[in-house]
Design a protein around this motif. Structure first.
Motif, PDB file in Angstrom:
ATOM      1  N   LEU A 118      13.428  48.905  10.837  1.00 40.95           N
ATOM      2  CA  LEU A 118      14.710  48.484  11.391  1.00 40.95           C
ATOM      3  C   LEU A 118      14.545  47.282  12.314  1.00 40.95           C
ATOM      4  N   MET A 119      13.435  47.202  13.021  1.00 37.17           N
ATOM      5  CA  MET A 119      13.211  46.114  13.979  1.00 37.17           C
ATOM      6  C   MET A 119      12.839  44.796  13.294  1.00 37.17           C
ATOM      7  N   HIS A 120      12.301  44.846  12.103  1.00 38.73           N
ATOM      8  CA  HIS A 120      11.870  43.630  11.410  1.00 38.73           C
ATOM      9  C   HIS A 120      12.794  43.348  10.234  1.00 38.73           C
ATOM     10  N   THR A 121      13.924  42.737  10.550  1.00 42.03           N
ATOM     11  CA  THR A 121      14.934  42.453   9.548  1.00 42.03           C
ATOM     12  C   THR A 121      15.195  40.953   9.504  1.00 42.03           C
ATOM     13  N   ALA A 122      15.007  40.357   8.346  1.00 44.18           N
ATOM     14  CA  ALA A 122      15.242  38.924   8.202  1.00 44.18           C
ATOM     15  C   ALA A 122      16.737  38.626   8.158  1.00 44.18           C
ATOM     16  N   CYS A 123      17.118  37.502   8.729  1.00 45.78           N
ATOM     17  CA  CYS A 123      18.511  37.062   8.742  1.00 45.78           C
ATOM     18  C   CYS A 123      18.954  36.682   7.326  1.00 45.78           C
ATOM     19  N   PRO A 124      20.095  37.196   6.856  1.00 45.59           N
ATOM     20  CA  PRO A 124      20.558  36.835   5.513  1.00 45.59           C
ATOM     21  C   PRO A 124      21.112  35.408   5.442  1.00 45.59           C
ATOM     22  N   HIS A 125      21.331  34.777   6.594  1.00 45.05           N
ATOM     23  CA  HIS A 125      21.901  33.428   6.614  1.00 45.05           C
ATOM     24  C   HIS A 125      20.830  32.337   6.585  1.00 45.05           C
ATOM     25  N   CYS A 126      19.728  32.549   7.353  1.00 43.41           N
ATOM     26  CA  CYS A 126      18.704  31.498   7.425  1.00 43.41           C
ATOM     27  C   CYS A 126      17.299  31.988   7.076  1.00 43.41           C
ATOM     28  N   ASN A 127      17.160  33.269   6.772  1.00 46.78           N
ATOM     29  CA  ASN A 127      15.882  33.900   6.401  1.00 46.78           C
ATOM     30  C   ASN A 127      14.884  34.043   7.546  1.00 46.78           C
ATOM     31  N   SER A 128      15.278  33.696   8.751  1.00 43.95           N
ATOM     32  CA  SER A 128      14.370  33.827   9.887  1.00 43.95           C
ATOM     33  C   SER A 128      14.105  35.305  10.181  1.00 43.95           C
ATOM     34  N   GLU A 129      12.885  35.586  10.588  1.00 41.66           N
ATOM     35  CA  GLU A 129      12.558  36.934  11.037  1.00 41.66           C
ATOM     36  C   GLU A 129      12.616  37.029  12.558  1.00 41.66           C
ATOM     37  N   ASN A 130      13.074  35.970  13.198  1.00 38.06           N
ATOM     38  CA  ASN A 130      13.237  35.941  14.646  1.00 38.06           C
ATOM     39  C   ASN A 130      14.591  36.552  14.989  1.00 38.06           C
ATOM     40  N   THR A 131      14.698  37.857  14.751  1.00 43.89           N
ATOM     41  CA  THR A 131      15.949  38.587  14.945  1.00 43.89           C
ATOM     42  C   THR A 131      15.687  39.788  15.833  1.00 43.89           C
ATOM     43  N   TYR A 132      16.740  40.358  16.354  1.00 40.36           N
ATOM     44  CA  TYR A 132      16.581  41.616  17.085  1.00 40.36           C
ATOM     45  C   TYR A 132      17.741  42.547  16.796  1.00 40.36           C
ATOM     46  N   LEU A 133      17.466  43.813  16.949  1.00 43.57           N
ATOM     47  CA  LEU A 133      18.444  44.865  16.719  1.00 43.57           C
ATOM     48  C   LEU A 133      19.384  44.926  17.921  1.00 43.57           C
ATOM     49  N   ARG A 134      20.668  44.687  17.694  1.00 40.74           N
ATOM     50  CA  ARG A 134      21.663  44.805  18.781  1.00 40.74           C
ATOM     51  C   ARG A 134      22.194  46.217  18.879  1.00 40.74           C
ATOM     52  N   SER A 135      22.374  46.866  17.710  1.00 40.34           N
ATOM     53  CA  SER A 135      22.876  48.235  17.704  1.00 40.34           C
ATOM     54  C   SER A 135      22.448  48.904  16.402  1.00 40.34           C
ATOM     55  N   PRO A 136      21.953  50.135  16.474  1.00 40.20           N
ATOM     56  CA  PRO A 136      21.607  50.847  15.238  1.00 40.20           C
ATOM     57  C   PRO A 136      22.852  51.316  14.490  1.00 40.20           C
ATOM     58  N   PHE A 137      24.026  51.080  15.056  1.00 40.27           N
ATOM     59  CA  PHE A 137      25.281  51.521  14.446  1.00 40.27           C
ATOM     60  C   PHE A 137      26.163  50.317  14.160  1.00 40.27           C
ATOM     61  N   GLY A 138      26.519  50.148  12.887  1.00 41.17           N
ATOM     62  CA  GLY A 138      27.368  49.050  12.472  1.00 41.17           C
ATOM     63  C   GLY A 138      28.758  49.522  12.119  1.00 41.17           C
ATOM     64  N   SER A 139      29.431  48.764  11.253  1.00 41.41           N
ATOM     65  CA  SER A 139      30.804  49.095  10.868  1.00 41.41           C
ATOM     66  C   SER A 139      30.888  50.375  10.045  1.00 41.41           C
ATOM     67  N   THR A 140      29.793  50.746   9.418  1.00 35.12           N
ATOM     68  CA  THR A 140      29.703  52.031   8.717  1.00 35.12           C
ATOM     69  C   THR A 140      28.381  52.681   9.125  1.00 35.12           C
ATOM     70  N   LEU A 141      28.229  53.955   8.843  1.00 35.73           N
ATOM     71  CA  LEU A 141      27.033  54.683   9.256  1.00 35.73           C
ATOM     72  C   LEU A 141      25.759  54.171   8.591  1.00 35.73           C
ATOM     73  N   CYS A 142      25.901  53.501   7.459  1.00 40.09           N
ATOM     74  CA  CYS A 142      24.712  53.033   6.741  1.00 40.09           C
ATOM     75  C   CYS A 142      24.292  51.616   7.139  1.00 40.09           C
ATOM     76  N   ARG A 143      24.900  51.068   8.192  1.00 39.20           N
ATOM     77  CA  ARG A 143      24.565  49.701   8.600  1.00 39.20           C
ATOM     78  C   ARG A 143      24.217  49.627  10.086  1.00 39.20           C
ATOM     79  N   ALA A 144      23.393  48.647  10.428  1.00 34.57           N
ATOM     80  CA  ALA A 144      23.026  48.350  11.807  1.00 34.57           C
ATOM     81  C   ALA A 144      23.431  46.906  12.101  1.00 34.57           C
ATOM     82  N   ILE A 145      23.487  46.554  13.380  1.00 32.41           N
ATOM     83  CA  ILE A 145      23.869  45.195  13.782  1.00 32.41           C
ATOM     84  C   ILE A 145      22.657  44.481  14.371  1.00 32.41           C
ATOM     85  N   HIS A 146      22.423  43.263  13.897  1.00 26.39           N
ATOM     86  CA  HIS A 146      21.309  42.442  14.373  1.00 26.39           C
ATOM     87  C   HIS A 146      21.833  41.087  14.839  1.00 26.39           C
ATOM     88  N   TYR A 147      20.971  40.373  15.573  1.00 23.11           N
ATOM     89  CA  TYR A 147      21.269  39.012  16.022  1.00 23.11           C
ATOM     90  C   TYR A 147      20.095  38.130  15.642  1.00 23.11           C
TER      91      TYR A 147
END
Length: 162
Positions: A118-147
Motif C-alpha cells: 500500500l505504501m509503494h504505489t506509483a502515480c497513474p498520472h506521471c508514473n512517479s513512485e514518490n508518493t505517499y498514502l494520505r488515507s487507507p480509505f477512498g471513495s469506496t472500501l476497495c480504494r485508498a487515497i495517495h498524493y
C-alpha cells in the motif's frame, strides 16, 4: 439464434462496473462460470469484488438484462459461493484501463506485507513512485487515497486484495 459461450462472453463485455465505468465484469475477473442449459437457458456465476459491495445486485441485474437482450435467452445470475475474488483476478488490460482512468491499479499480491504494498504505489498520472498514502480509505472500501510529490495529483489506488 444459437447460443454459445463465446456469444455470452461477448455480451458480458458490455456489462460495466457502475463505480469504474471503464471496466467490465470480465476485466475484473468477476465471472466464474457460464453454462448453457436446456432450451438455451443460461446460468452465469459471478463473484463480487468486495463482500460488502453495494453494487452487487445492480451488477447481477445488469448481467441478466444485457445477456437476455443480446441473446434472447432466459438468464439466471448466481453469486458463486465457492470462489472468492482477489485483485490478482484482474486482467492486465484492466490494470492499464484503471491507470488511464486515473486510478492506480492494484499490485500483484502474493501474501506480501499489505502495508508495504500500500505504501509503494506509483502515480497513474506521471508514473512517479514518490508518493505517499494520505488515507487507507477512498471513495469506496476497495480504494485508498495517495498524493504524488512529483506532479501534485491526489489519486485513488485500487487496493490489492487477497
Amino acid at each position: 439464434m444459437t447460443i454459445t459461450e463465446d456469444k455470452i462472453y461477448k455480451a458480458l463485455e458490455q456489462v460495466m462496473d457502475p463505480e469504474i465505468p471503464v471496466l467490465n465484469v470480465l476485466d475484473l475477473g468477476m465471472i466464474t462460470a457460464v453454462r448453457i442449459g436446456e432450451n438455451d437457458t443460461v446460468l452465469i456465476k459471478m463473484i463480487p469484488t468486495f463482500s460488502a459491495c453495494p453494487a452487487v445486485e445492480l451488477i447481477r441485474n445488469n448481467i441478466r438484462a444485457t445477456v437476455e437482450k443480446e441473446l434472447g435467452a432466459s438468464v439466471t445470475v448466481e453469486i458463486d459461493k465457492e470462489a472468492h475474488w482477489n485483485s490478482n483476478r484482474m486482467a492486465e488490460s484492466a490494470k492499464e484501463k484503471l491507470k488511464n482512468f486515473g486510478i492506480a491499479p492494484p499490485q500483484i499480491h502474493n501474501g506480501e506485507a499489505y502495508s508495504e504494498i500500500l505504501m509503494h504505489t506509483a502515480c497513474p498520472h506521471c508514473n512517479s513512485e514518490n508518493t505517499y498514502l494520505r488515507s487507507p480509505f477512498g471513495s469506496t472500501l476497495c480504494r485508498a487515497i495517495h498524493y504524488c510529490r512529483e506532479c501534485g495529483h491526489v489519486f485513488e489506488h485500487f487496493k490489492p486484495l487477497e
